[in-house]
Write a protein that holds these residues in place. Structure first.
Motif, PDB file in Angstrom:
ATOM      1  N   GLU A 197      58.394  99.022  45.759  1.00 37.39           N
ATOM      2  CA  GLU A 197      59.390 100.002  45.347  1.00 37.39           C
ATOM      3  C   GLU A 197      59.520 100.045  43.832  1.00 37.39           C
ATOM      4  N   GLU A 198      59.328  98.891  43.188  1.00 38.20           N
ATOM      5  CA  GLU A 198      59.445  98.834  41.736  1.00 38.20           C
ATOM      6  C   GLU A 198      58.581  97.697  41.190  1.00 38.20           C
ATOM      7  N   ALA A 199      58.227  97.819  39.920  1.00 35.05           N
ATOM      8  CA  ALA A 199      57.402  96.804  39.266  1.00 35.05           C
ATOM      9  C   ALA A 199      57.945  96.562  37.857  1.00 35.05           C
ATOM     10  N   THR A 200      58.053  95.286  37.488  1.00 36.12           N
ATOM     11  CA  THR A 200      58.545  94.902  36.170  1.00 36.12           C
ATOM     12  C   THR A 200      57.454  94.127  35.452  1.00 36.12           C
ATOM     13  N   ALA A 201      57.187  94.512  34.217  1.00 39.18           N
ATOM     14  CA  ALA A 201      56.155  93.843  33.423  1.00 39.18           C
ATOM     15  C   ALA A 201      56.470  94.021  31.945  1.00 39.18           C
ATOM     16  N   ASP A 202      55.792  93.231  31.098  1.00 43.56           N
ATOM     17  CA  ASP A 202      56.035  93.347  29.668  1.00 43.56           C
ATOM     18  C   ASP A 202      55.160  94.449  29.073  1.00 43.56           C
ATOM     19  N   SER A 203      55.249  94.618  27.765  1.00 46.72           N
ATOM     20  CA  SER A 203      54.586  95.732  27.096  1.00 46.72           C
ATOM     21  C   SER A 203      53.064  95.640  27.132  1.00 46.72           C
ATOM     22  N   GLY A 204      52.521  94.466  27.445  1.00 45.59           N
ATOM     23  CA  GLY A 204      51.073  94.318  27.520  1.00 45.59           C
ATOM     24  C   GLY A 204      50.444  95.124  28.642  1.00 45.59           C
ATOM     25  N   CYS A 224      51.646  98.233  29.485  1.00 43.15           N
ATOM     26  CA  CYS A 224      52.043  99.629  29.300  1.00 43.15           C
ATOM     27  C   CYS A 224      50.867 100.459  28.812  1.00 43.15           C
ATOM     28  N   SER A 225      50.341 101.290  29.678  1.00 44.70           N
ATOM     29  CA  SER A 225      49.255 102.209  29.328  1.00 44.70           C
ATOM     30  C   SER A 225      49.417 103.480  30.141  1.00 44.70           C
ATOM     31  N   GLU A 226      48.781 104.541  29.696  1.00 49.49           N
ATOM     32  CA  GLU A 226      48.877 105.820  30.401  1.00 49.49           C
ATOM     33  C   GLU A 226      48.322 105.706  31.819  1.00 49.49           C
ATOM     34  N   LYS A 227      47.224 105.013  31.960  1.00 45.63           N
ATOM     35  CA  LYS A 227      46.597 104.849  33.268  1.00 45.63           C
ATOM     36  C   LYS A 227      47.533 104.130  34.243  1.00 45.63           C
ATOM     37  N   ASN A 228      48.198 103.068  33.771  1.00 40.70           N
ATOM     38  CA  ASN A 228      49.095 102.300  34.634  1.00 40.70           C
ATOM     39  C   ASN A 228      50.347 103.084  35.011  1.00 40.70           C
ATOM     40  N   LEU A 229      50.951 103.746  34.027  1.00 42.31           N
ATOM     41  CA  LEU A 229      52.171 104.506  34.305  1.00 42.31           C
ATOM     42  C   LEU A 229      51.896 105.687  35.225  1.00 42.31           C
ATOM     43  N   LEU A 230      50.719 106.298  35.078  1.00 42.97           N
ATOM     44  CA  LEU A 230      50.348 107.403  35.963  1.00 42.97           C
ATOM     45  C   LEU A 230      50.158 106.906  37.388  1.00 42.97           C
ATOM     46  N   TYR A 231      49.542 105.727  37.538  1.00 39.81           N
ATOM     47  CA  TYR A 231      49.360 105.129  38.873  1.00 39.81           C
ATOM     48  C   TYR A 231      50.715 104.852  39.528  1.00 39.81           C
ATOM     49  N   LEU A 232      51.659 104.308  38.760  1.00 43.09           N
ATOM     50  CA  LEU A 232      52.993 104.020  39.304  1.00 43.09           C
ATOM     51  C   LEU A 232      53.705 105.293  39.732  1.00 43.09           C
ATOM     52  N   LYS A 233      53.564 106.336  38.941  1.00 43.43           N
ATOM     53  CA  LYS A 233      54.221 107.604  39.271  1.00 43.43           C
ATOM     54  C   LYS A 233      53.616 108.227  40.519  1.00 43.43           C
ATOM     55  N   GLU A 234      52.289 108.215  40.623  1.00 46.21           N
ATOM     56  CA  GLU A 234      51.622 108.810  41.777  1.00 46.21           C
ATOM     57  C   GLU A 234      51.942 108.058  43.062  1.00 46.21           C
ATOM     58  N   ASN A 235      52.191 106.743  42.958  1.00 47.89           N
ATOM     59  CA  ASN A 235      52.510 105.943  44.138  1.00 47.89           C
ATOM     60  C   ASN A 235      54.010 105.745  44.325  1.00 47.89           C
ATOM     61  N   LYS A 236      54.808 106.481  43.527  1.00 47.78           N
ATOM     62  CA  LYS A 236      56.268 106.468  43.641  1.00 47.78           C
ATOM     63  C   LYS A 236      56.846 105.055  43.507  1.00 47.78           C
ATOM     64  N   ILE A 237      56.304 104.328  42.522  1.00 51.39           N
ATOM     65  CA  ILE A 237      56.794 102.990  42.207  1.00 51.39           C
ATOM     66  C   ILE A 237      57.628 103.080  40.932  1.00 51.39           C
ATOM     67  N   SER A 238      58.881 102.663  41.002  1.00 47.77           N
ATOM     68  CA  SER A 238      59.749 102.700  39.827  1.00 47.77           C
ATOM     69  C   SER A 238      59.232 101.728  38.773  1.00 47.77           C
ATOM     70  N   SER A 239      59.069 102.217  37.560  1.00 54.71           N
ATOM     71  CA  SER A 239      58.480 101.415  36.495  1.00 54.71           C
ATOM     72  C   SER A 239      59.563 100.803  35.612  1.00 54.71           C
ATOM     73  N   TYR A 240      59.498  99.483  35.463  1.00 57.38           N
ATOM     74  CA  TYR A 240      60.349  98.758  34.522  1.00 57.38           C
ATOM     75  C   TYR A 240      59.457  98.018  33.529  1.00 57.38           C
ATOM     76  N   ILE A 241      58.525  98.766  32.972  1.00 59.08           N
ATOM     77  CA  ILE A 241      57.575  98.206  32.005  1.00 59.08           C
ATOM     78  C   ILE A 241      58.076  98.515  30.601  1.00 59.08           C
ATOM     79  N   LYS A 242      58.162  97.490  29.793  1.00 57.91           N
ATOM     80  CA  LYS A 242      58.636  97.650  28.419  1.00 57.91           C
ATOM     81  C   LYS A 242      57.586  98.366  27.580  1.00 57.91           C
ATOM     82  N   LEU A 243      57.996  99.360  26.808  1.00 55.92           N
ATOM     83  CA  LEU A 243      57.082 100.107  25.949  1.00 55.92           C
ATOM     84  C   LEU A 243      56.718  99.294  24.716  1.00 55.92           C
ATOM     85  N   GLN A 244      55.530  99.577  24.156  1.00 57.21           N
ATOM     86  CA  GLN A 244      55.112  98.851  22.956  1.00 57.21           C
ATOM     87  C   GLN A 244      56.035  99.117  21.777  1.00 57.21           C
ATOM     88  N   ASP A 245      56.578 100.321  21.715  1.00 53.85           N
ATOM     89  CA  ASP A 245      57.452 100.673  20.592  1.00 53.85           C
ATOM     90  C   ASP A 245      58.930 100.614  20.968  1.00 53.85           C
TER      91      ASP A 245
END
Length: 296
Positions: free
Chosen positions: A85-92, A94-115
């Motif tokens: 349902e959700e995934a938490t990770a640090d900024s390491g 955070c990439s477009e490929k990963n965030l797109l995968y989470l969105k397509e699979n309807k997984i709430s992202s709690y990944i810290k952005l690099q900036d």
């Protein structure tokens, strides 16, 4: 022929390999005792943690964490037959490929952005050269930006870039004429008054990437997001700190990724059993304490 053989062993995803373990990659270690940036043959070990227990592990020869998130999530789905349902990770991670995968699979992202920290600064919101601090307008279906000096930056072309098997798309916007602008020094990147006098403002924008970042940025600032990040720091990072410092497990005894994975899995199972034993022991002590209070 020797170079050809080396490149075949190394593959397209790596730029080095160890002669004693062809599947290991040379990585810069944190325990650099000589302080000279020493490289060592290593593997990138990932763990998925829930309620202090290691759910599963993943061993990679990739030097970065960008390409390890999706395999861990897919491994979870294969093992338990359900999507997180959700995934938490640090900024390491955070990439477009990963965030797109989470969105397509309807997984709430709690990944810290690099900036993430940079976004809090005044310099970030006052930088006139960045597109997010410019006004936008639409005319006849065309989006264009208006700079600090009131000049228009229209769409010029679309560029693409492939990285780790993923293609990124960039929209390029530019100003037709920046001559006489008083804000060139602050607007143009590394502006030199002598060399760049006739230079015009051009900027590349990855629109999909910028859109994808909005959800995790909002999530990690919420009350639940702050709690998730605290839990990740305590549980996930706590495991690695305990593994390295208290158990002194800093080196694998076997070679090849398969044997390394099996060795770490056995170690992780042992940690889970030890953790479960501690939980039972703590619960028993609590129960005995309550019983004594009632007896008294």
């Amino acid at each position: 022929m020797g170079y050809k053989e080396c490149f075949e062993i190394m593959g397209t995803d790596r730029n080095s390999y160890s002669k004693t373990d062809l599947e290991a990659t040379f990585m810069r270690m944190k325990d650099d005792h000589m302080k000279n940036g020493q490289l060592k043959a290593a593997y990138n070990v990932q763990i998925a943690v829930e309620n202090y227990f290691i759910i599963h592990t993943y061993v990679s020869n990739d030097r970065t964490d960008y390409n390890t998130l999706i395999p861990v999530l897919e491994k979870h789905q294969d093992a338990f037959g359900e999507v997180l349902e959700e995934a938490t990770a640090d900024s390491g991670y955070c990439s477009e490929k990963n965030l797109l995968y989470l969105k397509e699979n309807k997984i709430s992202s709690y990944i810290k952005l690099q900036d993430h920290e940079k976004r809090k600064t005044r310099a970030y919101t006052k930088d006139i050269g960045k597109y997010y601090n410019m006004k936008t307008q639409v005319f006849e279906g065309e989006l264009y930006y208006i700079c600090h000096d009131g000049r228009e930056l229209h769409h010029i072309r679309t560029d693409t870039r492939e990285q780790a098997g993923y293609t990124q798309t960039f929209e390029v916007y530019g100003c037709a004429d920046c001559s006489g602008c008083e804000h060139k020094a602050k607007c143009l990147y590394k502006y030199n008054a002598e060399k760049d006098a006739g230079k015009n403002k051009v900027m590349k924008i990855n629109e999909q990437w910028e859109t994808l970042k909005e959800e995790p940025h909002a999530n990690i600032q919420s009350e639940k997001g702050i709690l998730n990040r605290q839990i990740r720091s305590i549980q996930t990072e706590g495991h690695f700190g305990d593994i390295k410092e208290n158990d002194s497990f800093r080196r694998f005894n076997y070679r090849t990724s398969e044997k390394v994975y099996k060795e770490f899995m056995l170690y992780a199972i042992g940690r889970n059993i030890n953790k479960y034993h501690r939980f039972l022991h703590d619960e028993t002590k609590k129960f005995e304490g309550k019983t004594e209070e009632k007896a008294a």
